[in-house]
Design an enzyme around this catalytic site. Sequence first.
Site, mmCIF file in Angstrom:
data_model
loop_
_atom_site.group_PDB
_atom_site.id
_atom_site.type_symbol
_atom_site.label_atom_id
_atom_site.label_comp_id
_atom_site.label_asym_id
_atom_site.label_seq_id
_atom_site.Cartn_x
_atom_site.Cartn_y
_atom_site.Cartn_z
ATOM 1 N N ASP A 156 58.736 -11.143 75.355
ATOM 2 C CA ASP A 156 58.928 -12.297 74.478
ATOM 3 C C ASP A 156 60.329 -12.273 73.878
ATOM 4 O O ASP A 156 61.006 -11.243 73.869
ATOM 5 C CB ASP A 156 57.889 -12.284 73.354
ATOM 6 C CG ASP A 156 57.970 -11.022 72.508
ATOM 7 O OD1 ASP A 156 57.915 -9.918 73.083
ATOM 8 O OD2 ASP A 156 58.126 -11.117 71.273
ATOM 9 N N ASP A 189 68.179 -8.926 74.151
ATOM 10 C CA ASP A 189 66.949 -8.471 73.492
ATOM 11 C C ASP A 189 65.764 -9.277 74.025
ATOM 12 O O ASP A 189 65.534 -10.374 73.580
ATOM 13 C CB ASP A 189 67.110 -8.642 71.977
ATOM 14 C CG ASP A 189 65.866 -8.251 71.191
ATOM 15 O OD1 ASP A 189 64.941 -7.663 71.775
ATOM 16 O OD2 ASP A 189 65.834 -8.553 69.978
ATOM 17 N N GLU A 225 56.471 -8.638 70.768
ATOM 18 C CA GLU A 225 57.177 -7.656 69.935
ATOM 19 C C GLU A 225 57.814 -8.332 68.742
ATOM 20 O O GLU A 225 57.829 -7.795 67.644
ATOM 21 C CB GLU A 225 58.242 -6.931 70.775
ATOM 22 C CG GLU A 225 58.859 -5.713 70.097
ATOM 23 C CD GLU A 225 60.014 -6.048 69.156
ATOM 24 O OE1 GLU A 225 60.361 -5.207 68.321
ATOM 25 O OE2 GLU A 225 60.563 -7.172 69.232
ATOM 26 N N ASP A 254 62.201 3.161 74.318
ATOM 27 C CA ASP A 254 62.093 1.728 74.034
ATOM 28 C C ASP A 254 63.459 1.205 73.614
ATOM 29 O O ASP A 254 64.396 1.989 73.432
ATOM 30 C CB ASP A 254 61.045 1.509 72.926
ATOM 31 C CG ASP A 254 60.599 0.054 72.801
ATOM 32 O OD1 ASP A 254 60.993 -0.778 73.648
ATOM 33 O OD2 ASP A 254 59.854 -0.247 71.852
ATOM 34 N N HIS A 538 69.209 -12.354 68.337
ATOM 35 C CA HIS A 538 68.412 -13.157 67.383
ATOM 36 C C HIS A 538 69.228 -14.307 66.807
ATOM 37 O O HIS A 538 68.831 -14.902 65.807
ATOM 38 C CB HIS A 538 67.860 -12.316 66.216
ATOM 39 C CG HIS A 538 66.742 -11.409 66.614
ATOM 40 N ND1 HIS A 538 65.710 -11.057 65.772
ATOM 41 C CD2 HIS A 538 66.487 -10.769 67.763
ATOM 42 C CE1 HIS A 538 64.880 -10.241 66.397
ATOM 43 N NE2 HIS A 538 65.343 -10.046 67.612
HETATM 44 ZN ZN LIG Z 1 63.590 -6.590 70.912
#
Ligand SMILES: [Zn+2]
Length: 568
Positions: A156, A189, A225, A254, A538
Site C-alpha cells: 500500500d 516507500d 502498513e 523491513d 509521503h
Molecule cells: Zn513504508
Amino acid sequence: MLEKGQLSGRNKRRCLVNVFVLGLITILFVNKYWETGLSGIENGFQCQEFEPLLGRPSGEISRILESFQLQNETLSKLANAVRIRTEMYDYFPDPHDEPEYEGWKPFVELHERLASDFPLVWSRLAVEKVNEYALLLTWEGTEKDLKPAVFAAHMDVVPVEKKTWGMWEHEPFSGYWDGEFLWGRGSFDDKNMLIGVLQAVEYILREEPEFKPKRGIVIALGCDEESSGRYGAKYISSILLDRYGENGIYSIVDEGVNGVKNVEGVWIAAPGTGEKGFINVQFDVRTPGGHSSVPPDHTSIGISAEIIRDIENQAFPPRFTPENPVTQYYQCAAQYSETMDEGLRLDFLRAMEDEGSNHRALQHLINTGGRKTECLFKTTRAFDIINGGIKANALPESVSFLLNSRVSVESSVDETVSVFSNAALKIAKKYGLGYFMNDDVLVDATDKGSVNVTVERSLEPAPVSPDNEVWREFAGSIKGFYEKVVFPAKFQNSTTSLIVAPSIMTANTDTAHYWKLTKNIYRYQPGFAMEDTLSTIHSVNEHVDAETVMQVVAFYYNYIHLVNGQDF
Ligand SMILES: [Zn+2]
Ligand SMILES: *[C@@H]1O[C@H](CO)[C@@H](O)[C@H](O)[C@H]1NC(C)=O
Ligand SMILES: *[C@@H]1O[C@H](CO)[C@@H](O)[C@H](O)[C@H]1NC(C)=O
Ligand SMILES: *[C@@H]1O[C@H](CO)[C@@H](O)[C@H](O)[C@H]1NC(C)=O
C-alpha cells in the site's frame, strides 16, 4: 572520507590524549574534573566493529549493480507496481468483512501484476493470500531446524491528495522514468523494497537454479502498513507465530533508516534496531450549555485550551542515553570523525561518564540536526484534532481533542500517559469538574461538568534488537556490501570504509506486529538517497534513483546467501 590507512593516526591521537591526562594527574594532583575526565577517556565509548561479510563473490554481486539490462527490467517492474493505485485510507473496512470494497480492488490488480512480473517466484515459492490482500511467500529451506529469515515490505501507499496532483513534476501514478529518477507515489516507500526483494529472489531462481536455500526465505507483504498494519501484518504475524512459534524466526528485514550517509566525514549506515512508541489520547470536556449572553468565566473551550496549554508547556526533555540505539550512531560518527572539533569529539566519547560532556554532545546534535534529530532523543506530543461548539450564541457543551505522542525508547506508554492525565486532572480539579480516565470514574461528574480522557490507541516502544551473532552478521553484510562491492565501483577502487551503528525509527512499520517472532528486527534500506529525495516520501514528487533500486536488489541477494551459511 575515512580511509583504512588513517586508523593508525587515530590511535596516535589517543596516545597523545593519554599523555595529556598523565600531565594533568601530576600537575593537578586531585581534582574532580580529573576523576571524571580520566575514567571518561579510559572507559569511554568504543564503536562496535564488524567483519565485512559477503554471501557471494563480490564480482557476482556487482554484476547486479552493473547490468543495464537488469536495471531496465527492475525499473520496468517498479513502474508497473507504481502505476497501480494501492492508496490506503484509515477508513478502509476489514477485507474479511468487505472483500468487494472498491478501495481494495487495486490490490487484486497488484497481485496479478506481481505474479506476471515475477513468474519464477510465483511458480516456485508457496504464495498465500492472507486476509485477502496481504501476501505471504515461502521458499522452504532444506534444513528444517534452521529458523527462516523474513523479508517484509508493504504494497500500500499513502494517498495523493487531489489538490496536490498539479504540483507533481510527473503524474503521481505515472511511474515515469526520466533517465535518472523513477517518479510516483510508492516509488520509494515501499514499492522499491517490494520489487527489490522479489527481484532478488527472481534473479536467484533464474541465474542460480542449483541454489536451494537451507534456511527458509519468507517474504511478508503487508497491504495496509500506512494504516498500522491492522489488516495485513497483524494477520501475517499470527500465521507465522502458529507456523514457527515464538522466536521461531531468524531475522526480519523491513523498510527503515535509509542508506549510507556521510556524517562528520565518516561513511555510516544505521539500521533501525528500535522504534519509538505511539499513543493517541482522546480528551472530552463537557460543561452545561446555555445562552452565550450569560456565560461562565470559562467555557469548555477555554478549559480545553488550558489543558492543551499546560501539556504543551511541559516539554519532555531530550536525553542522550545508552538505552537509545541512536546514541551509539552519533558516538561512532564522533569516534571516527576527522573533522569534528577534538573537545567535542571527546565529549561524545565520554558522554555516559560525564554530565557536562553529555549535555554538550546532545546540544551539538540538536543545534546541527534541528528538530528531526532532537525527536530521536525524546518523547514528543502534538494536538492534532479539535472539535467544539456549534453556534455563535450557544455555550459549547462539549469539546473533544486528540493528542498524538511518540514515546522515546527509554520511556513507556504508562509513564507518558500519566503526564497527560495529571495535567488534565489538575485542570478538572481547578474548575470543579468530574474526571474520567479510560472508563474509570475517578471523580464523579459535577453540575459543572466533566473531563474524560481515553487512551484510544497505544504501542510501547519496540524492544531493541540485541547485539548477537545475527546482528553482527546483518551489520557485517552491510559493511561487506558497501566496502567490497559498492565503494570500489563508486569511488574507483577506493578503500573507503563504512561504520555500521544502530539507530531508531521515529515512526512505526509493519514490524510493530512482529515482535514475538524474533528479537532480531532490522529496519534498513540501502542506497545513497539524498535529503531532496527522502523529503518527497509521503509528499509530492516522490521519486527514487536507479542506484537505490539496484542496491536493494543486490543487498538482498547478498544477505539471502549469507543467512544460508555462504561466506566469501
Ligand atoms: Zn513504508
Ligand atoms: C528499458 O528499455 C527499453 C527498450 O530499450 C526502453 O524503451 C525503456 O525506456 C527502458 N526503461 C528503463 C526504465 O530503463
Ligand atoms: C469517555 O470517553 C470514551 C471515549 O470517547 C467513552 O467510551 C466513555 O464512555 C466516556 N466515559 C464516560 C464516563 O462518559
Ligand atoms: C579496480 O581494480 C580491479 C582489480 O583489482 C580492476 O580490474 C579494475 O579495472 C579497477 N577499476 C578501476 C576503476 O580502477
